[in-house]
Design a protein around this motif. Structure first.
Motif, PDB file in Angstrom:
ATOM      1  N   VAL B 115     -26.040 -26.472  31.956  1.00 14.31           N
ATOM      2  CA  VAL B 115     -25.203 -27.568  31.037  1.00 14.31           C
ATOM      3  C   VAL B 115     -25.084 -27.230  29.693  1.00 14.31           C
ATOM      4  O   VAL B 115     -23.784 -27.628  28.927  1.00 14.31           O
ATOM      5  N   PHE B 116     -25.228 -26.750  28.295  1.00 11.61           N
ATOM      6  CA  PHE B 116     -25.243 -26.267  27.687  1.00 11.61           C
ATOM      7  C   PHE B 116     -24.142 -24.989  27.829  1.00 11.61           C
ATOM      8  O   PHE B 116     -22.747 -25.415  26.504  1.00 11.61           O
ATOM      9  N   ASN B 117     -23.459 -24.066  28.743  1.00  8.91           N
ATOM     10  CA  ASN B 117     -23.042 -23.287  28.363  1.00  8.91           C
ATOM     11  C   ASN B 117     -21.905 -23.519  28.862  1.00  8.91           C
ATOM     12  O   ASN B 117     -20.901 -23.047  28.700  1.00  8.91           O
ATOM     13  N   SER B 118     -21.351 -24.729  30.306  1.00 13.73           N
ATOM     14  CA  SER B 118     -20.341 -25.105  30.602  1.00 13.73           C
ATOM     15  C   SER B 118     -19.716 -26.597  30.055  1.00 13.73           C
ATOM     16  O   SER B 118     -18.883 -27.000  30.079  1.00 13.73           O
ATOM     17  N   VAL B 119     -20.711 -27.066  29.879  1.00 13.31           N
ATOM     18  CA  VAL B 119     -20.435 -28.570  28.087  1.00 13.31           C
ATOM     19  C   VAL B 119     -20.243 -29.061  27.357  1.00 13.31           C
ATOM     20  O   VAL B 119     -19.813 -29.409  26.309  1.00 13.31           O
ATOM     21  N   LEU B 120     -21.687 -28.943  27.093  1.00  9.86           N
ATOM     22  CA  LEU B 120     -22.172 -29.069  25.414  1.00  9.86           C
ATOM     23  C   LEU B 120     -22.144 -28.435  24.371  1.00  9.86           C
ATOM     24  O   LEU B 120     -22.008 -29.087  23.412  1.00  9.86           O
ATOM     25  N   ALA B 121     -21.938 -26.650  23.794  1.00 12.85           N
ATOM     26  CA  ALA B 121     -21.929 -26.102  23.601  1.00 12.85           C
ATOM     27  C   ALA B 121     -20.891 -26.656  22.115  1.00 12.85           C
ATOM     28  O   ALA B 121     -21.695 -26.302  21.396  1.00 12.85           O
ATOM     29  N   PRO B 122     -19.724 -26.810  22.297  1.00 11.15           N
ATOM     30  CA  PRO B 122     -18.771 -27.258  21.395  1.00 11.15           C
ATOM     31  C   PRO B 122     -19.344 -28.441  21.127  1.00 11.15           C
ATOM     32  O   PRO B 122     -18.899 -28.843  19.504  1.00 11.15           O
ATOM     33  N   ALA B 123     -20.695 -29.250  21.051  1.00 12.67           N
ATOM     34  CA  ALA B 123     -21.491 -30.540  21.125  1.00 12.67           C
ATOM     35  C   ALA B 123     -22.022 -29.389  19.791  1.00 12.67           C
ATOM     36  O   ALA B 123     -21.608 -30.803  18.318  1.00 12.67           O
ATOM     37  N   PHE B 124     -21.761 -28.874  19.419  1.00 16.35           N
ATOM     38  CA  PHE B 124     -23.259 -28.148  18.481  1.00 16.35           C
ATOM     39  C   PHE B 124     -22.462 -27.300  17.764  1.00 16.35           C
ATOM     40  O   PHE B 124     -22.569 -26.212  17.276  1.00 16.35           O
ATOM     41  N   PRO B 127     -19.014 -22.516  20.909  1.00 17.05           N
ATOM     42  CA  PRO B 127     -17.563 -22.347  22.073  1.00 17.05           C
ATOM     43  C   PRO B 127     -18.561 -22.317  23.555  1.00 17.05           C
ATOM     44  O   PRO B 127     -20.408 -21.623  23.699  1.00 17.05           O
ATOM     45  N   LEU B 128     -17.912 -22.208  24.023  1.00 15.86           N
ATOM     46  CA  LEU B 128     -18.224 -22.529  26.062  1.00 15.86           C
ATOM     47  C   LEU B 128     -18.208 -21.003  26.390  1.00 15.86           C
ATOM     48  O   LEU B 128     -17.613 -19.816  25.427  1.00 15.86           O
ATOM     49  N   ASN B 129     -19.457 -20.915  26.766  1.00 10.65           N
ATOM     50  CA  ASN B 129     -19.673 -19.296  27.327  1.00 10.65           C
ATOM     51  C   ASN B 129     -19.416 -19.380  29.217  1.00 10.65           C
ATOM     52  O   ASN B 129     -20.880 -19.450  29.678  1.00 10.65           O
ATOM     53  N   PRO B 130     -18.780 -18.690  29.994  1.00 12.34           N
ATOM     54  CA  PRO B 130     -18.292 -18.384  31.273  1.00 12.34           C
ATOM     55  C   PRO B 130     -19.276 -18.124  32.098  1.00 12.34           C
ATOM     56  O   PRO B 130     -20.312 -18.305  33.077  1.00 12.34           O
ATOM     57  N   GLN B 131     -20.035 -17.139  30.910  1.00 12.62           N
ATOM     58  CA  GLN B 131     -20.640 -16.133  32.082  1.00 12.62           C
ATOM     59  C   GLN B 131     -22.398 -16.914  32.121  1.00 12.62           C
ATOM     60  O   GLN B 131     -22.889 -16.427  32.984  1.00 12.62           O
ATOM     61  N   ALA B 132     -22.477 -17.134  30.705  1.00 12.92           N
ATOM     62  CA  ALA B 132     -24.192 -17.558  30.647  1.00 12.92           C
ATOM     63  C   ALA B 132     -23.736 -18.747  31.615  1.00 12.92           C
ATOM     64  O   ALA B 132     -25.568 -19.030  32.221  1.00 12.92           O
ATOM     65  N   ALA B 133     -23.061 -19.628  31.393  1.00 13.14           N
ATOM     66  CA  ALA B 133     -22.801 -20.613  32.617  1.00 13.14           C
ATOM     67  C   ALA B 133     -22.659 -20.120  34.102  1.00 13.14           C
ATOM     68  O   ALA B 133     -23.372 -21.050  34.907  1.00 13.14           O
ATOM     69  N   GLN B 178     -30.234 -33.562  33.384  1.00 12.00           N
ATOM     70  CA  GLN B 178     -28.903 -33.521  32.525  1.00 12.00           C
ATOM     71  C   GLN B 178     -27.699 -33.044  32.637  1.00 12.00           C
ATOM     72  O   GLN B 178     -26.862 -33.301  32.572  1.00 12.00           O
ATOM     73  N   LEU B 179     -27.980 -32.927  34.555  1.00 10.99           N
ATOM     74  CA  LEU B 179     -27.129 -32.500  35.075  1.00 10.99           C
ATOM     75  C   LEU B 179     -25.898 -33.789  35.014  1.00 10.99           C
ATOM     76  O   LEU B 179     -24.949 -34.110  35.470  1.00 10.99           O
ATOM     77  N   GLU B 180     -26.160 -34.708  34.909  1.00  8.96           N
ATOM     78  CA  GLU B 180     -25.471 -36.261  34.526  1.00  8.96           C
ATOM     79  C   GLU B 180     -24.766 -35.957  33.775  1.00  8.96           C
ATOM     80  O   GLU B 180     -23.155 -36.082  33.731  1.00  8.96           O
ATOM     81  N   PHE B 181     -24.654 -34.466  32.795  1.00  7.92           N
ATOM     82  CA  PHE B 181     -23.318 -34.513  32.264  1.00  7.92           C
ATOM     83  C   PHE B 181     -22.009 -33.760  32.062  1.00  7.92           C
ATOM     84  O   PHE B 181     -21.370 -33.057  32.431  1.00  7.92           O
ATOM     85  N   LEU B 182     -22.475 -33.457  34.235  1.00  7.67           N
ATOM     86  CA  LEU B 182     -22.024 -32.298  34.662  1.00  7.67           C
ATOM     87  C   LEU B 182     -20.859 -32.779  34.919  1.00  7.67           C
ATOM     88  O   LEU B 182     -20.390 -34.800  35.475  1.00  7.67           O
ATOM     89  N   GLU B 224     -20.429 -41.406  29.609  1.00  8.43           N
ATOM     90  CA  GLU B 224     -19.120 -42.216  29.233  1.00  8.43           C
ATOM     91  C   GLU B 224     -18.474 -42.345  27.886  1.00  8.43           C
ATOM     92  O   GLU B 224     -17.265 -42.178  28.339  1.00  8.43           O
ATOM     93  N   VAL B 225     -18.938 -42.001  27.189  1.00  4.98           N
ATOM     94  CA  VAL B 225     -18.048 -41.540  26.234  1.00  4.98           C
ATOM     95  C   VAL B 225     -17.278 -40.255  26.170  1.00  4.98           C
ATOM     96  O   VAL B 225     -16.059 -40.585  26.358  1.00  4.98           O
ATOM     97  N   THR B 226     -18.238 -38.824  26.532  1.00  2.19           N
ATOM     98  CA  THR B 226     -17.030 -37.919  27.141  1.00  2.19           C
ATOM     99  C   THR B 226     -16.123 -37.910  27.682  1.00  2.19           C
ATOM    100  O   THR B 226     -14.534 -37.321  28.123  1.00  2.19           O
ATOM    101  N   LYS B 227     -16.430 -38.545  28.959  1.00  2.00           N
ATOM    102  CA  LYS B 227     -15.599 -38.786  30.145  1.00  2.00           C
ATOM    103  C   LYS B 227     -14.289 -39.565  29.739  1.00  2.00           C
ATOM    104  O   LYS B 227     -13.402 -38.946  30.262  1.00  2.00           O
ATOM    105  N   GLN B 228     -14.720 -40.619  29.135  1.00  2.00           N
ATOM    106  CA  GLN B 228     -13.229 -41.720  28.644  1.00  2.00           C
ATOM    107  C   GLN B 228     -12.654 -40.784  27.931  1.00  2.00           C
ATOM    108  O   GLN B 228     -10.965 -40.481  27.712  1.00  2.00           O
TER     109      GLN B 228
END
Lengths: 235, 235
Positions: B115-124, B127-133, B178-182, B224-228
């Motif tokens: 979840v962190f490496n495919s979605v949340l990282a930019p909020a912190f 960068p996203l990290n496809p390999q770690a994801a 936490q998978l709700e973020f996907l 919901e905010v992220t989705k919008q």
């Protein structure tokens, strides 16, 4: 009630478990599961531990895996185990639990990740992985710094400022002993900033003598063979 | 003796702790530490938890971090907590400990890593990290399969075949939430092979109502905010 320990003395949590039982006079049968021969993947062993890992125990008809869970169970089920290993005081116990839980995502992950990906992988038929090794080394060094400056910051010789070791001291030092697989120079540079850690390792060795050395003898033997092989045939 | 919980409701172990206290009638003061605003890195918060993570607690003058250690402590220190959460029977407790320890290097590592490496990282600010994801997703799927076919294989509705939830059910389901973020499709494909897991999540929700929904409301709002935002301005 019979107690069987399914272990490989080259596995760090296996050694912690063996030392713990020996020190506390808990009688057991040691069943050797050689990881490098794939003995953890046999159907027979999966009857013991479906996760295909060591250590695992069978106590009467009760099966258990995960080394910290096993150590807690034995400390609770065997009244001869001294209280300092797993304190009955709620707050003291909670502090030991905190170190045990911290270990998983920090020292354990860093150390195991670094040693496996920089040295041991070929023995399991896998390639070395420099990127994973670098990530492991970074986490390992940060974890050793945390032990050096935080967990060992108080007066006592052991973690949390205790005067006697707990399950956490034993688990963490057995993990650190895995660094014996690294070459001298690398190990020296990893340890050099962490003088408190070096003293603490010696203190845990002293407090668990003679079983500490006995259970680490296989590791030192394999290390010697590996070193000789790396040096090539003597002239 | 006052109990302060330092938490962020977007952190999965924080939610587990909040739900546990509410359910068991443990009085506490909630201190919000917003991770996305870096509030865990302030000098004031480091006085509470030097590891700069949530959750942490201060109970009287006793400080503690690591969510499983906190849950065990509260279950032991507050007599009003029902036995099924952290059984006093040595073998039943050991089995719960086994799941809690297994969680660290399996479901937790896989889910948080994915979840962190495919979605949340930019909020912190990372960068996203496809390999770690990808590595996280693999471990996440294997962990869900283990829950589906092993931890939930017995008769009861909860882990280990229990008829009532333990600390392990609460910790693991809060992690899975936490998978709700996907996005829907990704989450659907991850869950689809694991029907027992889906039923168990619903059972844990029911057993912890109304606090489960209350403590997950912030997560659904942020989702919901992220989705919008991702959908862009409406025409």
């Amino acid at each position: 009630m019979s107690l069987k320990l399914y272990v490989d003395r080259l596995s760090q949590p296996s050694r912690a478990l063996l030392i713990f039982c020996k020190l506390n006079g808990i009688e057991f049968e040691e069943v050797n599961i050689e990881l490098s021969k794939g003995q953890h993947r046999t159907p027979e062993y999966q009857e013991v531990n479906i996760m295909k890992q060591v250590p695992a125990i069978v106590h009467g008809d009760f099966k258990l895996f995960e080394s910290h869970a096993i150590l807690r169970y034995l400390a609770s089920a065997f009244p001869e185990v001294a209280d300092h290993w797993y304190p009955s005081d709620v707050k003291k116990r909670a502090s030991v639990e905190c170190v045990l839980d911290w270990h998983h995502a920090n020292l354990r992950r860093g150390s195991a990740g670094y040693v496996f990906n920089s040295v041991l992988a070929p023995a399991f038929g896998l390639p070395l992985n420099p990127q994973a090794a670098a990530e492991g080394k970074k986490l390992l060094s940060a974890s050793l710094a945390t032990i050096d400056t935080y967990w060992l910051q108080k007066d006592g010789r052991f973690l949390l400022g205790n005067s006697q070791p707990s399950l956490a001291d034993l688990s963490l030092v057995c993990e650190i002993m895995q660094l014996e697989f690294l070459n001298e120079e690398d190990r020296g540079s990893i340890f050099s900033p962490h003088k408190n850690v070096l003293k603490w390792i010696d203190d845990v060795k002293s407090a668990t003598t003679p079983y500490f050395d006995e259970m680490h003898a296989t590791l030192f033997k394999v290390k010697e063979v590996t070193k000789q092989r790396a040096a090539g045939p003597s002239s």
